[in-house]
Design a protein around this motif. Sequence first.
Motif, mmCIF file in Angstrom:
data_model
loop_
_atom_site.group_PDB
_atom_site.id
_atom_site.type_symbol
_atom_site.label_atom_id
_atom_site.label_comp_id
_atom_site.label_asym_id
_atom_site.label_seq_id
_atom_site.Cartn_x
_atom_site.Cartn_y
_atom_site.Cartn_z
ATOM 1 N N PHE A 12 0.398 41.901 -18.210
ATOM 2 C CA PHE A 12 -0.577 40.946 -18.727
ATOM 3 C C PHE A 12 -1.307 40.322 -17.542
ATOM 4 N N ASP A 13 -2.430 39.682 -17.823
ATOM 5 C CA ASP A 13 -3.178 38.929 -16.814
ATOM 6 C C ASP A 13 -3.334 37.487 -17.275
ATOM 7 N N TYR A 14 -3.711 36.616 -16.352
ATOM 8 C CA TYR A 14 -4.051 35.251 -16.749
ATOM 9 C C TYR A 14 -5.301 35.312 -17.617
ATOM 10 N N ASP A 15 -5.244 34.661 -18.766
ATOM 11 C CA ASP A 15 -6.381 34.661 -19.678
ATOM 12 C C ASP A 15 -7.488 33.761 -19.136
ATOM 13 N N GLU A 16 -8.703 34.020 -19.566
ATOM 14 C CA GLU A 16 -9.838 33.199 -19.111
ATOM 15 C C GLU A 16 -9.717 31.753 -19.564
ATOM 16 N N SER A 17 -8.894 31.504 -20.594
ATOM 17 C CA SER A 17 -8.684 30.136 -21.071
ATOM 18 C C SER A 17 -7.508 29.454 -20.381
ATOM 19 N N SER A 18 -6.790 30.178 -19.515
ATOM 20 C CA SER A 18 -5.632 29.618 -18.822
ATOM 21 C C SER A 18 -6.071 28.577 -17.798
ATOM 22 N N PRO A 19 -5.295 27.518 -17.607
ATOM 23 C CA PRO A 19 -5.676 26.476 -16.645
ATOM 24 C C PRO A 19 -6.014 26.998 -15.250
ATOM 25 N N CYS A 20 -5.291 28.022 -14.781
ATOM 26 C CA CYS A 20 -5.564 28.514 -13.424
ATOM 27 C C CYS A 20 -6.923 29.187 -13.315
ATOM 28 N N VAL A 21 -7.504 29.581 -14.456
ATOM 29 C CA VAL A 21 -8.831 30.198 -14.469
ATOM 30 C C VAL A 21 -9.888 29.206 -14.945
ATOM 31 N N ALA A 22 -9.597 28.514 -16.046
ATOM 32 C CA ALA A 22 -10.580 27.618 -16.658
ATOM 33 C C ALA A 22 -10.686 26.268 -15.951
ATOM 34 N N ASP A 23 -9.601 25.837 -15.294
ATOM 35 C CA ASP A 23 -9.607 24.531 -14.629
ATOM 36 C C ASP A 23 -8.807 24.602 -13.326
ATOM 37 N N TYR A 28 1.777 24.819 -18.042
ATOM 38 C CA TYR A 28 1.779 26.155 -18.636
ATOM 39 C C TYR A 28 0.593 26.977 -18.151
ATOM 40 N N GLU A 29 0.686 28.268 -18.392
ATOM 41 C CA GLU A 29 -0.448 29.170 -18.230
ATOM 42 C C GLU A 29 -0.572 30.007 -19.498
ATOM 43 N N ILE A 30 -1.750 30.543 -19.731
ATOM 44 C CA ILE A 30 -1.976 31.426 -20.874
ATOM 45 C C ILE A 30 -2.219 32.826 -20.340
ATOM 46 N N VAL A 31 -1.453 33.775 -20.824
ATOM 47 C CA VAL A 31 -1.579 35.160 -20.369
ATOM 48 C C VAL A 31 -2.024 36.032 -21.538
ATOM 49 N N SER A 32 -2.675 37.133 -21.215
ATOM 50 C CA SER A 32 -3.171 37.997 -22.285
ATOM 51 C C SER A 32 -3.329 39.425 -21.796
ATOM 52 N N LYS A 33 -3.452 40.319 -22.742
ATOM 53 C CA LYS A 33 -3.707 41.726 -22.443
ATOM 54 C C LYS A 33 -4.723 42.233 -23.445
ATOM 55 N N GLU A 34 -5.790 42.806 -22.952
ATOM 56 C CA GLU A 34 -6.833 43.308 -23.842
ATOM 57 C C GLU A 34 -6.342 44.547 -24.583
ATOM 58 N N ILE A 35 -6.755 44.626 -25.846
ATOM 59 C CA ILE A 35 -6.364 45.724 -26.718
ATOM 60 C C ILE A 35 -7.618 46.411 -27.241
ATOM 61 N N LYS A 36 -7.609 47.726 -27.250
ATOM 62 C CA LYS A 36 -8.728 48.460 -27.842
ATOM 63 C C LYS A 36 -8.449 48.635 -29.331
ATOM 64 N N PRO A 37 -9.242 48.011 -30.203
ATOM 65 C CA PRO A 37 -8.991 48.098 -31.642
ATOM 66 C C PRO A 37 -9.035 49.530 -32.145
ATOM 67 N N ALA A 38 -8.209 49.832 -33.131
ATOM 68 C CA ALA A 38 -8.134 51.182 -33.682
ATOM 69 C C ALA A 38 -9.479 51.638 -34.237
ATOM 70 N N SER A 39 -10.204 50.732 -34.889
ATOM 71 C CA SER A 39 -11.484 51.103 -35.499
ATOM 72 C C SER A 39 -12.494 51.513 -34.443
ATOM 73 N N LYS A 40 -12.542 50.796 -33.316
ATOM 74 C CA LYS A 40 -13.475 51.130 -32.235
ATOM 75 C C LYS A 40 -13.027 52.384 -31.505
ATOM 76 N N ALA A 41 -11.704 52.562 -31.378
ATOM 77 C CA ALA A 41 -11.193 53.757 -30.716
ATOM 78 C C ALA A 41 -11.567 54.998 -31.517
ATOM 79 N N ALA A 42 -11.479 54.870 -32.857
ATOM 80 C CA ALA A 42 -11.839 55.998 -33.726
ATOM 81 C C ALA A 42 -13.314 56.312 -33.618
ATOM 82 N N THR A 43 -14.134 55.268 -33.529
ATOM 83 C CA THR A 43 -15.577 55.455 -33.404
ATOM 84 C C THR A 43 -15.931 56.148 -32.096
#
Length: 234
Positions: free
Chosen positions: A193-204, A213-228
Amino acid sequence: MGKKSGKGKEKKLKRKEEQARIAAAMTVVAAANQVQDPMASLPVFRNFNRNGLTAAIECVRCTALPDEDKEWVFQLTRDNMKDSYERNDWGWKDREKREELLDDRAWFIISRDVETKQPVGFVCFRFDVDEGIEVAYCYEVHLISSARRKGLGRFMMQLLQLIAHKCNMLKVVATVFKDNVASMKFFLNTLKFDYDESSPCVADPDDRESYSYEIVSKEIKPASKAATSTAASK
């Protein structure tokens, strides 16, 4: 009469676009919450057999969770997290945490020991709109002590990422206390995961030390877009 500024129109257009984006995200979230079995197309993840631990895994709505499992989920969370909450500025209140954890919107990935049939670990998450986009928000991930360091936590979180993909979410997100070093390493190093753009270390960043705290996230490619994308490449 002088020429009117286009700034007002631009703001109105941006506001409409944002409202449309949030409405679209809410539609995706609503559709995800209507899925009867998020693991229907992921049968390989129904069984875990590694490092001396064999477990059966299911994904269910909180509303379908037996009362004894609900109590187990709460008590394990309390045992694992109460001290951490009290060390930080959030504090711990049984009633509030129970309501958050066992909200009707919550989903649970539950792992049960095949021999004893008893639960040994869980992930609690919700399909939600966060920062204007559709996400799978991981609220908790916990294991009993005898089930740790066997790869089960990673396995369940990989399953959550696949569920998020199948249900067309754009991210998996989690909030982690900074002083929980093991949890931070788990998300950032093990799960990538990476620090999310809304996490304090990024946003403030200038005031990040005032946050516990920090907010972490991982981007996901949606199934519908992957199929497209796949169809377009053929």
